[in-house]
Design an enzyme around this catalytic site. Structure first.
Site, PDB file in Angstrom:
ATOM      1  N   ASP A 176     -19.382 -38.138  49.145  1.00  0.00           N
ATOM      2  CA  ASP A 176     -20.609 -39.629  49.030  1.00  0.00           C
ATOM      3  C   ASP A 176     -20.867 -39.961  50.669  1.00  0.00           C
ATOM      4  O   ASP A 176     -21.364 -39.129  51.280  1.00  0.00           O
ATOM      5  CB  ASP A 176     -19.452 -41.111  48.999  1.00  0.00           C
ATOM      6  N   ASN A 201     -12.578 -52.989  47.841  1.00  0.00           N
ATOM      7  CA  ASN A 201     -12.372 -53.234  46.350  1.00  0.00           C
ATOM      8  C   ASN A 201     -12.442 -52.530  45.392  1.00  0.00           C
ATOM      9  O   ASN A 201     -13.235 -52.330  44.693  1.00  0.00           O
ATOM     10  CB  ASN A 201     -13.974 -53.603  46.488  1.00  0.00           C
ATOM     11  N   HIS A 240     -12.807 -49.158  45.934  1.00  0.00           N
ATOM     12  CA  HIS A 240     -13.535 -48.437  44.535  1.00  0.00           C
ATOM     13  C   HIS A 240     -12.940 -46.245  45.990  1.00  0.00           C
ATOM     14  O   HIS A 240     -12.342 -46.823  46.185  1.00  0.00           O
ATOM     15  CB  HIS A 240     -15.175 -48.391  45.264  1.00  0.00           C
ATOM     16  N   GLU A 255     -18.370 -47.923  42.117  1.00  0.00           N
ATOM     17  CA  GLU A 255     -18.329 -49.421  43.108  1.00  0.00           C
ATOM     18  C   GLU A 255     -17.583 -50.069  41.278  1.00  0.00           C
ATOM     19  O   GLU A 255     -17.968 -49.509  40.791  1.00  0.00           O
ATOM     20  CB  GLU A 255     -19.153 -50.024  43.136  1.00  0.00           C
TER      21      GLU A 255
END
Ligand code: PGA
Length: 245
Positions: free
Chosen positions: A67, A136, A138, A143
């Site tokens: 990413d 979170n 991810h 996400e």
């Protein structure tokens, strides 16, 4: 999925480095996707040291990026590319032709995504994907709420990601979007290893391991992969129902 809990971050990192070396010894032309971030740093340091010590040939390995922050140049020390270059590519002297990273400065990001998926398929797929888990849940920049069917794509970053992401940068920076391999890329990878370390990850690790697999908890998908491993240290595993080291 295989779950391994190590007493310390150091032991977890040694085990993860060993897995990467094993894949490369078995298949010198392996295609490997390595995450940036704090968690895998020690793994890469051990990997580089052992690759040199045992003369493991990385010259035919292809590296694929996971990413990148959109709009952040690779010269910025907080970018994923900077991290991968510094910790893997430069020390292992990997040829530029064997490095496939997203250009997050491109003015055609959709083309970047198609290019990445094309490269992966031309190389015969990813042999090993090493990822972390965000606060979170991810994976990469997939996400909460993202479709499990997506391959490479551009994403609006979650607020937790933009806040936590500040830790990689020397000064405060505006982070809005990311470009990332998708959960479909993860499902198609021949092997996936997820690393988590530290007390701050214990709550999200518990959710990943114990809640229903769902798109609001992207990392939970690792449990559905036929050849996946989750490596935790004791601190990140302490909320699990079963957490024997
Ligand atoms: P970290 O990042 O290793 O820096 O905690 C993990 C992630 O966000 O995937």
């Amino acid at each position: 999925m295989e779950l391994k809990i190590f007493e310390t971050y150091e032991l977890l990192s040694e085990a993860a480095a060993k897995e990467i070396l094993f894949v490369v010894k078995k298949k010198p032309t392996a295609v490997i996707c390595l995450a940036g971030g704090d968690t895998p740093l020690r793994t890469y340091q051990i990997l580089v040291r052992q690759a040199k010590e045992y003369h493991i040939d990385f010259s035919k390995v292809h590296f694929v990026g996971l990413d990148e922050w959109i709009g952040i140049p690779s010269s910025n020390s907080g970018s994923c590319q900077f991290f991968i270059n510094k910790n893997i590519i430069a020390p292992l002297q990997i040829d530029a032709n064997h490095l496939h990273l997203f250009n997050a400065m491109s003015n055609d990001l959709e083309a970047e995504c198609r290019k990445m998926d094309g490269v992966i398929s031309k190389l015969g797929g990813i042999d090993l994907m090493l990822v972390g888990i965000g606060m979170n849940g991810h994976v990469g920049f997939n996400e909460p709420g993202i479709s499990f069917r997506l391959k490479s794509h551009v994403v609006e970053l979650d607020q937790i990601t933009t806040q936590v992401g500040q830790k990689y940068f020397k000064t405060e920076i505006e982070l809005k979007k990311g470009i990332t391999l998708g959960m479909q890329n993860l499902q198609e990878a021949k092997e996936v290893i997820l690393l988590a370390s530290g007390d701050k990850k214990s709550s999200i690790v518990k959710q990943m391991m114990e809640e229903e697999i769902n798109e609001y908890l992207p990392a939970s998908l690792i449990r559905a992969h036929a050849n996946s491993k989750v490596f935790l240290d004791g601190a990140s595993a302490h909320e699990l129902q079963t957490n024997d080291c």
